[in-house]
Write an enzyme that holds these catalytic residues in place. Structure first.
Site, mmCIF file in Angstrom:
data_model
loop_
_atom_site.group_PDB
_atom_site.id
_atom_site.type_symbol
_atom_site.label_atom_id
_atom_site.label_comp_id
_atom_site.label_asym_id
_atom_site.label_seq_id
_atom_site.Cartn_x
_atom_site.Cartn_y
_atom_site.Cartn_z
ATOM 1 N N LYS A 17 -53.700 27.167 -21.944
ATOM 2 C CA LYS A 17 -54.245 27.590 -23.145
ATOM 3 C C LYS A 17 -55.411 26.909 -23.716
ATOM 4 C CE LYS A 17 -52.939 23.502 -24.841
ATOM 5 N NZ LYS A 17 -53.555 22.430 -25.593
ATOM 6 N N ASP A 145 -45.869 21.943 -26.454
ATOM 7 C CA ASP A 145 -46.553 23.033 -25.885
ATOM 8 C C ASP A 145 -45.874 24.328 -25.117
ATOM 9 O OD1 ASP A 145 -48.744 22.058 -27.125
ATOM 10 O OD2 ASP A 145 -49.914 21.312 -25.640
HETATM 11 P P1 ATP Z 1 -50.790 18.068 -22.990
HETATM 12 O O1 ATP Z 1 -50.028 19.230 -22.729
HETATM 13 O O2 ATP Z 1 -50.286 16.545 -23.212
HETATM 14 O O3 ATP Z 1 -51.799 18.448 -24.156
HETATM 15 P P2 ATP Z 1 -52.865 18.218 -21.083
HETATM 16 O O4 ATP Z 1 -52.814 19.622 -21.210
HETATM 17 O O5 ATP Z 1 -53.980 17.358 -21.360
HETATM 18 O O6 ATP Z 1 -51.711 17.774 -21.691
HETATM 19 P P3 ATP Z 1 -51.241 18.072 -18.505
HETATM 20 O O7 ATP Z 1 -52.072 18.511 -17.238
HETATM 21 O O8 ATP Z 1 -50.286 19.261 -19.080
HETATM 22 O O9 ATP Z 1 -52.460 17.709 -19.483
HETATM 23 O O10 ATP Z 1 -50.453 16.641 -18.115
HETATM 24 C C1 ATP Z 1 -50.746 15.531 -18.581
HETATM 25 C C2 ATP Z 1 -50.107 14.448 -17.916
HETATM 26 O O11 ATP Z 1 -48.571 14.786 -17.735
HETATM 27 C C3 ATP Z 1 -50.536 14.187 -16.488
HETATM 28 O O12 ATP Z 1 -51.454 13.251 -16.517
HETATM 29 C C4 ATP Z 1 -49.374 13.886 -15.762
HETATM 30 O O13 ATP Z 1 -49.201 12.548 -15.642
HETATM 31 C C5 ATP Z 1 -48.044 14.259 -16.529
HETATM 32 N N1 ATP Z 1 -47.316 15.437 -15.854
HETATM 33 C C6 ATP Z 1 -45.983 15.774 -15.743
HETATM 34 N N2 ATP Z 1 -45.864 16.990 -15.025
HETATM 35 C C7 ATP Z 1 -46.991 17.440 -14.726
HETATM 36 C C8 ATP Z 1 -47.186 18.610 -14.246
HETATM 37 N N3 ATP Z 1 -46.326 19.635 -13.859
HETATM 38 N N4 ATP Z 1 -48.434 19.025 -14.099
HETATM 39 C C9 ATP Z 1 -49.451 18.059 -14.615
HETATM 40 N N5 ATP Z 1 -49.374 16.916 -15.109
HETATM 41 C C10 ATP Z 1 -48.055 16.574 -15.400
#
Ligand code: ATP
Length: 310
Positions: A17, A145
């Site tokens: 998103k 989210d």
């Molecule tokens: P947020 O949803 O908090 O805004 P983001 O979109 O910036 O996060 P994501 O890639 O969703 O980033 O993940 C953030 C952190 O969550 C990663 O650094 C990781 O340590 C942890 N994490 C847990 N499960 C997952 C997953 N399935 N994929 C990616 N990261 C994960």
């Protein structure tokens, strides 16, 4: 309880998103900030394959930073599978394979997409048969989210971002995403926002604990007019993300020089989303940025949420 297995494996695709608008209010006692946001699901997907197994396991491939993704109970997809198993009193397990395309810690909700995909995949794999409303409740327990990744499209999120209402968006919007090799931690960016606000004294007297999305943002989405939406892009976390990653300012400027209408840091960053007038302009912007050595992708939105493939 044990269910008749409906399939040997189930493949689900869920979108990343962009936050077209993100307003951040005061911090509640539980540490969460009040949010008013507009999510748009875009055509950059996570693929999750769930296979029958006695125990729970997860493997991750794809993204440059796949190594940074935990493979234990901290993994959001694993937590989603276990939460569904508990709710359904299912006593088997699942082997989850995540193929990542959404950048890790990129502000695009990749982990949330994995969790939503795992809920839909395990529900089908185990023949659980939960209603969309029940899956939504489980999604909300996994993270703010996750419900949006289940529904997709364009939606307004309030509360912590998890109280969702669909937003009417006409047509298609073309975006160029500029990704970064290194992610930004969401809690670190919120802490930076708090620090900047304390410094400025902003919100000190009257932190709004409930926010709304400004009407012009919703009107721009309804109009389907990219120029109108470009004028409404906004992210309260952007100053905090730029404070941690000043180089993103140049990425935003570079995108505009290359022909984008406007740009915004997505969520907590560091992904930059550049809104373009049409697919041809977006392709030109992508190509200019790629030639300059940036990781740039042309995507469009809105697209549907987590769906079974094939
Ligand atoms: P947020 O949803 O908090 O805004 P983001 O979109 O910036 O996060 P994501 O890639 O969703 O980033 O993940 C953030 C952190 O969550 C990663 O650094 C990781 O340590 C942890 N994490 C847990 N499960 C997952 C997953 N399935 N994929 C990616 N990261 C994960």
């Amino acid at each position: 309880m044990s269910f008749a297995a409906s399939n040997e494996s189930v493949h689900v695709r869920a979108p990343g998103k962009i936050n077209v608008y993100l307003g951040v209010g005061g911090r509640h006692d539980d540490g969460y900030h009040a949010l008013a946001t507009v999510f748009q699901a875009v055509s950059l997907y996570e693929d999750v394959v769930a296979r029958q197994a006695d125990d729970f396991s997860v493997t991750v491939r794809g993204a440059a930073e796949a190594d940074a993704v935990p493979l234990d109970d901290r993994n959001l997809a694993m937590r989603a599978a276990k939460l569904l198993a508990t709710a359904a009193e299912y006593d088997g397990g699942v082997a989850l394979e995540i193929r990542k395309s959404v950048p890790v810690a990129g502000g695009m909700g990749g982990g949330s997409a994995d969790a939503a995909a795992a809920l839909v995949a395990c529900d089908a794999l185990w023949g659980t048969g939960f209603s969309p409303a029940r899956l939504h409740d489980l999604a909300a327990r996994l993270g703010a989210d996750v419900p949006f990744a289940l529904h997709g499209g364009t939606a307004v999120g309030t509360g912590r971002g998890d109280q969702l209402n669909p937003a009417l968006a006409r047509g298609r919007f073309d975006w160029v995403l500029v990704t970064s090799d290194e992610g930004l931690s969401t809690p670190v960016v919120y802490a930076e926002l708090d620090r900047l606000r304390d410094e400025e004294g902003a919100l000190a007297d009257d932190p709004a604990l409930s926010l709304d999305v400004p009407i012009p943002v919703l009107q721009a989405l309804r109009s389907g007019d990219a120029t109108q939406l470009a004028a409404s892009l906004h992210n309260d976390l952007e100053s905090a993300a730029l404070s941690r990653r000043p180089d993103l300012q140049e990425t935003l400027r570079h995108g505009i020089r290359a022909g984008a209408l406007a740009g915004v840091v997505s969520g907590s960053g560091p992904t930059v989303a550049l809104l373009c007038a049409d697919p041809d302009v977006a392709e030109a912007v992508r190509s200019t940025l790629s030639e300059a050595g940036r990781e740039a992708l042309h995507v469009h939105g809105p697209v549907p949420g987590a769906r079974i493939v094939g």
